[in-house]
Design an enzyme around this catalytic site. Structure first.
Site, PDB file in Angstrom:
ATOM      1  N   LYS A 146      52.722 -23.156  31.735  1.00  0.00           N
ATOM      2  CA  LYS A 146      51.575 -23.006  31.375  1.00  0.00           C
ATOM      3  C   LYS A 146      51.022 -23.935  30.444  1.00  0.00           C
ATOM      4  O   LYS A 146      52.556 -23.395  29.677  1.00  0.00           O
ATOM      5  CB  LYS A 146      51.707 -21.184  30.986  1.00  0.00           C
ATOM      6  CG  LYS A 146      49.484 -20.734  30.415  1.00  0.00           C
ATOM      7  CD  LYS A 146      49.120 -20.679  32.319  1.00  0.00           C
ATOM      8  CE  LYS A 146      48.081 -19.684  32.003  1.00  0.00           C
ATOM      9  NZ  LYS A 146      47.557 -19.130  33.712  1.00  0.00           N
ATOM     10  N   THR A 203      52.409 -17.165  35.983  1.00  0.00           N
ATOM     11  CA  THR A 203      52.185 -18.429  34.174  1.00  0.00           C
ATOM     12  C   THR A 203      50.962 -17.591  33.180  1.00  0.00           C
ATOM     13  O   THR A 203      51.094 -17.330  32.302  1.00  0.00           O
ATOM     14  CB  THR A 203      51.672 -19.366  34.975  1.00  0.00           C
ATOM     15  OG1 THR A 203      50.290 -19.153  35.130  1.00  0.00           O
ATOM     16  CG2 THR A 203      52.172 -19.788  35.870  1.00  0.00           C
ATOM     17  N   HIS A 234      43.808 -52.791  17.794  1.00  0.00           N
ATOM     18  CA  HIS A 234      43.030 -53.884  16.725  1.00  0.00           C
ATOM     19  C   HIS A 234      41.346 -54.229  16.514  1.00  0.00           C
ATOM     20  O   HIS A 234      40.562 -53.024  17.058  1.00  0.00           O
ATOM     21  CB  HIS A 234      42.549 -54.966  18.196  1.00  0.00           C
ATOM     22  CG  HIS A 234      44.015 -55.272  18.739  1.00  0.00           C
ATOM     23  ND1 HIS A 234      45.507 -55.607  18.225  1.00  0.00           N
ATOM     24  CD2 HIS A 234      44.537 -54.747  20.416  1.00  0.00           C
ATOM     25  CE1 HIS A 234      46.228 -55.584  19.222  1.00  0.00           C
ATOM     26  NE2 HIS A 234      45.627 -55.234  20.320  1.00  0.00           N
TER      27      HIS A 234
END
Lengths: 282, 282, 282, 282
Positions: free
Chosen positions: D12, D57, D246
């Site tokens: 989960k 789960t 950058h």
């Protein structure tokens, strides 16, 4: 078929700028994102193939960097004003230019109690914002902040509300109050110290949020706005948006366990939305 | 200090609903997210600790599921209308209720040329939208779509625009035109076939985008709006927002290579923003 | 203090390319994002100020566009292979180069039943992927897809699972099954028809998902993998990741209403995670 | 066709918990997201309709809140360890349980120089992390942090790198160095003071980043890792991931203006990726 182009604007969004101000003993650093929107005599580009009045949005992008060169970036308000005025003054066809700027915040790294001269941490959700609209004969300016995420673990409740057959919410005197503050206030159009005002607004918002018992998001929002208006004479009106980002008590009773109002499920959705504008009288 | 609560609203956002309509031979499936916003006599909650007029946003959430039970979800327009009317009729303190719905689209899986009865693919950025505002004596309804991402690899240019010393953009007769269409149109307040209208609007938008040479985003936007108004008598006004999502020719000349207008860098930012409202005359 | 640089890699991510292939009667269009990662003799750059072996990541970016020029972009697999091989062959210090490519999908606009020659719709969450690792003497290639969002409104259940005092889940024979499929399979290193294989894999995944009753995500995942291996002799192993994206029956019983298994709350979190690798025997 | 289930796990993700620890004079508050992954004898669920070994789960989700009740949440490491051990000890079929936790950071609001007792600000990108894997006879624990965004405006350069015909990058002794640090280190499996170690690691990372001239991201990464290993005897190995985000000098020369290395375009993509693992010798 006859149609009318009743409203139109165009511009450039997400023009991002990082600007270093190299002082003798330290660097200041500002990172911002600008959005430019123009209104004016651009109808021909919509109703015909004539682009002659259209200032390319690519030129708007270039202008952001050019204005940074020519005027620097002292505050996002000054920068936005310089940009908005530039578009109005440079192009006859522009009737109004609106520039919105949001600034990502960077904080000096503190090493052994000393703020570092050129190294910073960032990444916060809080941003400083401003919005400037300029036309030939007027400028309106607003400052603001957004993404200011706050939470208190107590001193917040919600009781005595309207109930009917679709009400299942339980009244409470003690809940988590979490929100992400968006605030916008007028800030005059002369050269105020925008930054000092923002710092004061922010501190008042946090102070009231932290110290007052909250009987509702609405009440706290109003008290926060009042405190700002009370302490900042330069501000005549403030709009606050404060979603109610719920942390729900975990239902562990079904597991045979007891929740002492200390175990919560923070939920991304749905969320409450509360917004109001409060202005000074007279 | 005297202050005035000049404007306020509150509500619930991101109330998500999945709804199965079980037909004999197939299931229809709709997944939507609703946002509810109420205006009315809620001042007391801001200016005092009195919550007695406040309909909890949690109740608004419950109402979404209750209305789905009581009226079903035939179209997002009907559903939003049922919700908005419910809030106006149920609560005296509500002066207006605005309900915005966006719908995630699911497409039937096609197996061997047969549309499947209950299995779908999703995940697209395109959503159907609507916004309904109801008060005691009026209802205004808008339909729309958003996230409709389109791109054409040619038949788009940009020339003859305003130039000055900050202009560096090169004119072109052949560029990529990529945008993500947001559209909103009025759709009457009687029981129109909203879905049929949306399908027609969408097909007109795509048809014009695909078939006409685009001298500017503005021009194409206007032509798309005109085509919609021309083909849908029920619509009197449409607003289109079409960002210009730039794909820039990769600068490979610096590598000693030649770009035959076929190698581009798609850029997330900055992007152009073009928005206009076009309405039928008379 | 003595330390060891035990593992290191560097590269460039999110190098984005749009490529037009101009055929006589139509344009093909591909939009991809490449990630390049190099391993090799780069220790000096970490342990000293010596950058002499470092190929700048800026050069890697340039290389993406150069390879597009020199070899075209026939498939993401070919393109990734050309890139990976380039880095290995060009730089002695490179021991292995890994190039991962994901492709945003664009679908031709259909106008009056005719696929348009150069106009497309996009915006879907589904992407085609590949990952190529090249060293001096070997190349390994994987194809895949991700973001393929699917849902079925019935023919899915979950029963007979392990229960204990923390179990509160109710067994069901009829639930919504929603997932977003990520799949990766080996695809040989010779010039297979990667695209034909991907189309076949995708159709098998959808077919089994749609047509078989699902007693668990695990079982369905395994059946989908088996069907792929069964129909594609070129594939010896496939990994599937299928989160269980829950749509929970709305609790409207507390409102005095009955849920006929048709009104659900789709939830962004938490979600189940199921992943497995299945390979052909022998 | 014979196939083998060669690797599989399930669990989960995004189980979110807010936990208030009510001290006499103040509240401590922790908000975390847990991911649980189990490996073990779950083959039957894949290869047949037999779910009898499957721990739902949903039960894992319940367990997160139950463990919070039973053991409290002193640190994310302790909490993750309690969870991982619970799954291993409770279910015979579980061979290993891996629990990853990330913690959103909340900072006490400071009012007039006093840290507030129960009000906090949040919203930062930085998170504390840990990952604990438990089996019948061993536990491995890692602590970490991610999302720590840092930037320096000078004292960073890049010179002397490998050049060829695809190199266009200019050498520089003075560039902006911006990155978002992800760090992970082993932290023993006995009851270390994880929090004290994390604070020390973080301060060393920032100190070296701020104070040393950076000839390359690689060099700075290595020096940061060395400083951590040098100051924390409990750590034997650290992995750092530091993308090069950058900020490119704005090309205003084309506008007839001069860039004094102070006006930059921050770019979201592409970005460099640098990752290395450094371990203590002997």
């Amino acid at each position: 078929m006859a149609v009318t182009l009743s409203k139109h604007s165009y511009g450039k969004s997400h023009v991002c700028l990082s600007y270093i101000s190299r002082k003798e003993d330290r660097h200041d650093f500002i990172q911002l994102s600008a959005e430019i929107s123009l209104e004016g005599k651009f109808d021909d580009a919509y109703t015909s193939d004539d682009n002659s009045k259209v200032v390319p949005t690519d030129t708007m992008k270039n202008t952001v960097y050019a204005i940074a060169r020519m005027h620097g970036v002292d505050s996002i308000e000054d920068f936005a004003k310089n940009l908005a005025v530039h578009f109005c003054q440079t192009y006859d066809q522009v009737e109004s230019a609106t520039v919105s700027v949001s600034e990502q915040l960077w904080t000096r790294i503190d090493c052994d109690g000393q703020p570092h001269g050129h190294a910073f941490t960032g990444g916060g959700s809080e941003q400083n914002t401003c919005c400037v609209s300029a036309s030939a004969d007027s400028i309106t300016m607003h400052s603001g902040l957004k993404g200011l995420k706050v939470l208190k673990t107590t001193e917040s409740g919600f009781e005595g509300y309207s109930k009917d057959q679709l009400t299942t919410l339980a009244e409470t005197k003690d809940r988590i109050f979490a929100t992400t503050i968006t605030a916008e206030w007028d800030c005059g159009n002369v050269s105020e110290d925008w930054t000092a005002i923002r710092i004061l607004v922010r501190s008042k918002l946090l102070e009231i949020f932290a110290h007052r018992y909250s009987p509702s998001v609405q009440r706290t929002l109003h008290e926060m706005a009042e405190a700002v208006l009370d302490s900042c004479p330069a501000i005549s009106e403030i709009t606050l948006n404060m979603p109610n980002q719920h942390h729900i008590p975990a239902d562990i009773a079904k597991l045979g366990l007891q929740n002492h109002n200390d175990i919560f499920v923070p939920t991304p959705e749905p969320f409450g939305v509360i917004e109001a504008t409060i202005r000074r009288d007279g």
